[in-house]
Write a protein that holds these residues in place. Sequence first.
Motif, mmCIF file in Angstrom:
data_model
loop_
_atom_site.group_PDB
_atom_site.id
_atom_site.type_symbol
_atom_site.label_atom_id
_atom_site.label_comp_id
_atom_site.label_asym_id
_atom_site.label_seq_id
_atom_site.Cartn_x
_atom_site.Cartn_y
_atom_site.Cartn_z
ATOM 1 N N ILE A 147 30.704 11.116 -65.949
ATOM 2 C CA ILE A 147 30.907 11.079 -64.491
ATOM 3 C C ILE A 147 30.834 12.513 -63.981
ATOM 4 N N GLY A 148 29.851 12.778 -63.131
ATOM 5 C CA GLY A 148 29.627 14.152 -62.675
ATOM 6 C C GLY A 148 30.263 14.457 -61.324
ATOM 7 N N ALA A 149 30.380 15.742 -61.035
ATOM 8 C CA ALA A 149 30.876 16.196 -59.722
ATOM 9 C C ALA A 149 29.690 16.745 -58.915
ATOM 10 N N TRP A 150 29.952 17.120 -57.666
ATOM 11 C CA TRP A 150 28.870 17.444 -56.740
ATOM 12 C C TRP A 150 28.560 18.929 -56.602
ATOM 13 N N ASN A 151 29.440 19.820 -57.065
ATOM 14 C CA ASN A 151 29.284 21.234 -56.685
ATOM 15 C C ASN A 151 28.116 21.931 -57.376
ATOM 16 N N TYR A 152 27.924 21.623 -58.671
ATOM 17 C CA TYR A 152 26.712 22.038 -59.390
ATOM 18 C C TYR A 152 26.221 20.752 -60.040
ATOM 19 N N ILE A 176 25.064 7.574 -67.187
ATOM 20 C CA ILE A 176 25.217 8.778 -66.359
ATOM 21 C C ILE A 176 25.554 8.372 -64.936
ATOM 22 N N LYS A 177 26.687 8.863 -64.441
ATOM 23 C CA LYS A 177 27.105 8.541 -63.071
ATOM 24 C C LYS A 177 27.169 9.854 -62.289
ATOM 25 N N PRO A 178 26.073 10.186 -61.548
ATOM 26 C CA PRO A 178 26.117 11.420 -60.749
ATOM 27 C C PRO A 178 27.044 11.239 -59.544
ATOM 28 N N SER A 179 27.509 12.352 -59.003
ATOM 29 C CA SER A 179 28.392 12.248 -57.835
ATOM 30 C C SER A 179 27.621 11.764 -56.606
ATOM 31 N N GLU A 180 28.211 10.811 -55.908
ATOM 32 C CA GLU A 180 27.596 10.287 -54.683
ATOM 33 C C GLU A 180 27.695 11.307 -53.547
ATOM 34 N N VAL A 181 28.546 12.307 -53.709
ATOM 35 C CA VAL A 181 28.765 13.279 -52.634
ATOM 36 C C VAL A 181 27.524 14.173 -52.469
ATOM 37 N N GLU A 212 31.793 1.729 -57.326
ATOM 38 C CA GLU A 212 30.871 1.634 -58.468
ATOM 39 C C GLU A 212 31.456 2.382 -59.683
ATOM 40 N N THR A 213 32.058 3.554 -59.411
ATOM 41 C CA THR A 213 32.648 4.310 -60.533
ATOM 42 C C THR A 213 33.805 3.511 -61.120
ATOM 43 N N GLN A 214 34.576 2.888 -60.235
ATOM 44 C CA GLN A 214 35.722 2.127 -60.743
ATOM 45 C C GLN A 214 35.261 0.914 -61.555
ATOM 46 N N GLU A 215 34.171 0.295 -61.113
ATOM 47 C CA GLU A 215 33.619 -0.829 -61.876
ATOM 48 C C GLU A 215 33.156 -0.339 -63.261
ATOM 49 N N THR A 247 34.017 15.033 -64.912
ATOM 50 C CA THR A 247 34.159 16.337 -64.251
ATOM 51 C C THR A 247 34.532 16.078 -62.799
ATOM 52 N N GLY A 248 35.610 16.670 -62.348
ATOM 53 C CA GLY A 248 36.024 16.476 -60.958
ATOM 54 C C GLY A 248 37.472 16.900 -60.766
ATOM 55 N N ASN A 249 38.097 16.372 -59.720
ATOM 56 C CA ASN A 249 39.447 16.859 -59.393
ATOM 57 C C ASN A 249 40.530 16.174 -60.235
ATOM 58 N N CYS A 250 41.712 16.800 -60.227
ATOM 59 C CA CYS A 250 42.800 16.355 -61.104
ATOM 60 C C CYS A 250 43.286 14.944 -60.750
ATOM 61 N N GLU A 286 37.159 17.533 -67.359
ATOM 62 C CA GLU A 286 36.831 18.896 -66.912
ATOM 63 C C GLU A 286 37.301 19.000 -65.471
ATOM 64 N N LEU A 287 38.483 19.547 -65.291
ATOM 65 C CA LEU A 287 39.121 19.520 -63.966
ATOM 66 C C LEU A 287 39.093 20.915 -63.320
ATOM 67 N N GLY A 288 39.891 21.087 -62.314
ATOM 68 C CA GLY A 288 39.885 22.373 -61.605
ATOM 69 C C GLY A 288 41.290 22.935 -61.521
ATOM 70 N N GLY A 289 41.610 23.510 -60.376
ATOM 71 C CA GLY A 289 42.933 24.106 -60.177
ATOM 72 C C GLY A 289 42.797 25.480 -59.561
ATOM 73 N N GLU A 339 47.017 23.931 -52.865
ATOM 74 C CA GLU A 339 46.044 23.214 -53.694
ATOM 75 C C GLU A 339 44.831 24.098 -53.945
ATOM 76 N N GLU A 340 43.987 23.677 -54.885
ATOM 77 C CA GLU A 340 42.749 24.406 -55.167
ATOM 78 C C GLU A 340 41.958 24.548 -53.865
ATOM 79 N N ILE A 341 41.458 25.756 -53.571
ATOM 80 C CA ILE A 341 40.792 25.977 -52.281
ATOM 81 C C ILE A 341 39.399 25.336 -52.274
HETATM 82 P P1 NAD Z 1 33.544 14.076 -56.591
HETATM 83 O O1 NAD Z 1 34.182 13.701 -55.311
HETATM 84 O O2 NAD Z 1 32.073 14.092 -56.712
HETATM 85 O O3 NAD Z 1 34.155 13.151 -57.706
HETATM 86 C C1 NAD Z 1 33.687 13.212 -59.034
HETATM 87 C C2 NAD Z 1 33.343 11.819 -59.492
HETATM 88 O O4 NAD Z 1 34.511 11.014 -59.461
HETATM 89 C C3 NAD Z 1 32.290 11.121 -58.646
HETATM 90 O O5 NAD Z 1 31.264 10.655 -59.495
HETATM 91 C C4 NAD Z 1 33.038 9.988 -57.960
HETATM 92 O O6 NAD Z 1 32.265 8.815 -57.877
HETATM 93 C C5 NAD Z 1 34.236 9.753 -58.840
HETATM 94 N N1 NAD Z 1 35.404 9.339 -58.077
HETATM 95 C C6 NAD Z 1 35.880 9.883 -56.927
HETATM 96 N N2 NAD Z 1 36.992 9.231 -56.529
HETATM 97 C C7 NAD Z 1 37.226 8.255 -57.432
HETATM 98 C C8 NAD Z 1 38.227 7.246 -57.585
HETATM 99 N N3 NAD Z 1 39.208 7.102 -56.701
HETATM 100 N N4 NAD Z 1 38.141 6.424 -58.646
HETATM 101 C C9 NAD Z 1 37.145 6.551 -59.565
HETATM 102 N N5 NAD Z 1 36.176 7.490 -59.457
HETATM 103 C C10 NAD Z 1 36.212 8.325 -58.427
HETATM 104 O O7 NAD Z 1 33.990 15.535 -57.054
HETATM 105 P P2 NAD Z 1 35.327 16.347 -56.761
HETATM 106 O O8 NAD Z 1 36.435 15.758 -57.506
HETATM 107 O O9 NAD Z 1 35.490 16.635 -55.309
HETATM 108 O O10 NAD Z 1 34.842 17.697 -57.472
HETATM 109 C C11 NAD Z 1 35.459 18.899 -57.232
HETATM 110 C C12 NAD Z 1 36.533 19.135 -58.265
HETATM 111 O O11 NAD Z 1 35.924 19.162 -59.551
HETATM 112 C C13 NAD Z 1 37.229 20.458 -58.129
HETATM 113 O O12 NAD Z 1 38.581 20.280 -58.385
HETATM 114 C C14 NAD Z 1 36.593 21.312 -59.213
HETATM 115 O O13 NAD Z 1 37.414 22.360 -59.652
HETATM 116 C C15 NAD Z 1 36.333 20.306 -60.263
HETATM 117 N N6 NAD Z 1 35.238 20.711 -61.122
HETATM 118 C C16 NAD Z 1 35.515 21.022 -62.397
HETATM 119 C C17 NAD Z 1 34.517 21.464 -63.227
HETATM 120 C C18 NAD Z 1 34.793 21.842 -64.650
HETATM 121 O O14 NAD Z 1 33.834 22.052 -65.385
HETATM 122 N N7 NAD Z 1 36.025 21.934 -65.067
HETATM 123 C C19 NAD Z 1 33.202 21.568 -62.752
HETATM 124 C C20 NAD Z 1 32.955 21.201 -61.440
HETATM 125 C C21 NAD Z 1 33.982 20.777 -60.629
#
Ligand code: NAD
Length: 489
Positions: free
Chosen positions: A111-116, A137-142, A172-175, A187-190, A210-213, A333-335
């Motif tokens: 599950i990927g995130a949107w920033n890179y 592979i589930k790319p971020s919809e964002v 879709e991600t939840q499914e 990869t995404g938020n905490c 792979e989260l942030g902070g 929170e993380e900026i």
């Molecule tokens: P995002 O909103 O794209 O979410 C990531 C994925 O999670 C998406 O594919 C989305 O479909 C899914 N998702 C979102 N909400 C959901 C839910 N309620 N239930 C199930 N799936 C859900 O990305 P984001 O979280 O905004 O990304 C930014 C965060 O990611 C920041 O905190 C950043 O620090 C972190 N990040 C970490 C890394 C790393 O390598 N550690 C890299 C990039 C980003």
Amino acid sequence: MSKQQLAVERARKAFRTGRSKPLEYRIMQLKNLARLFEERKKDIAEALKKDLKKSEHGIPLYETLGLEGEINLAVKKLKEWAAPRPVNKNLLTISDEVYIHPEPLGVVLIIGAWNYPWAVTIQPLIGAIAAGNAAVIKPSEVSAHTAKLMEDLLPVYIDKELYPVVTGGVPETQELLKQRFDHVFYTGNCAVGKIVMEAASKHLTPVTLELGGKSPCYIDKNCDLTIACRRIAWGKYTNCGQTCIAPDYVLCDPSIQDKVIEEIKKSVKEFYTENPKTCPDYGRIINQRHFKRVLAMTEDSTVALGGDNDESECYIAPTVLKDVKPESKVMQEEIFGPLLPILTVGSVDEAIDFINDREKPLALYVFTQDKKLIKRMVDETSSGGFLANDCLVHFSVNDLPFGGVGNSGIGAYHGKHSFDQLSHLRGCLIKQLKMEGMNNMRYPPHTEDKLGWARFFILRHEAVVKTFKFAALAVLVVVAAFVIQRFLD
Ligand code: NAD
């Protein structure tokens, strides 16, 4: 059957055929993936420009060059990584084969995130392919344009049954998360990390998160502030601050705060001109929701640089906030945006306490000439990664495990770490049906004598091996002396 369920079923069926396992097949898939980056540069750039206003030359630098490097490394090293790894034996297994056999886990959900969006989605995929897995592979919809492009392009270049792309949003991600996987790499938020882990726990599926902070950046007053601030400005404002390992806030002595602001200002001008809004190398906030979230963080702080913004373009200028208090909004929170708050601390001890009072960050940055201070920071704090006198670049070292600790994540990847993270390291012991006498000590009836032998074989292992090695060396020396003597005669 839902679309998501179908993709997982198909991937599992393809995995069961065993075709993802031969090293030649893995290498072919990796090379095909590399070809995608060579041949589709233009499409990738167009989509990323629409998603995040990324610049033409910035894209290879921050998104695809690293991926190409990871693919080259995996292709070159795969045979070595996948080979059985011999381990030290004990006396009881001295004549047996004892080794670690890396085997694929099965079907991995990425599950990927949107920033890179390419970097964080495809980098785990490289590890999954190298390790012989199937991967959904589930790319971020964002980052919608890039998600669509991945959906269109990946099946053209790599095995579409083994590595299907599933697009969609939260439902879709939840499914997908309801399905059974052998590993989930998120990869995404905490907050969503917790949802992912909870869903995975239903099937006892291991996770990489792979989260942030908030990654702190301590600047020592006795360092070259011009160079330090140039590197910090680059680390902070690249991709408009939307980098998981961007320095989140600065801690420094009050006496250098103004100089830090001055130097950051100079670097912003050097990198992004007087007007970053018109500079092609300065990006945009991903969407209006994040634009509003980031801007609201400035409300109770003093803007020392930047601050101007334009909602219609999701533009926020490179901004510095001064004299920020720990209770300010920007520190809650993380900026994940182009705001750099400066908090002043009276001493290194205070900085270390400040860092340790908070969640363990993904990265910790220290700028100083003082090696002892660097060592203190390494010894007395904890973070996913540590970097002295620069920002972000530890990400580019394939041999360094990249990942968080505590609140900033679980597990690590890059290079061989990706391969190991997505493999099962299976312990193998191959015995012969011989030397049964050796086993008597473990069979009942248990006696004091047998226990004595067991104690010897298990606990005296090191000493016996040493003696054996010493004896072997002695024999070798005698033989060598004999041969030399004969030669001289
Ligand atoms: P995002 O909103 O794209 O979410 C990531 C994925 O999670 C998406 O594919 C989305 O479909 C899914 N998702 C979102 N909400 C959901 C839910 N309620 N239930 C199930 N799936 C859900 O990305 P984001 O979280 O905004 O990304 C930014 C965060 O990611 C920041 O905190 C950043 O620090 C972190 N990040 C970490 C890394 C790393 O390598 N550690 C890299 C990039 C980003």
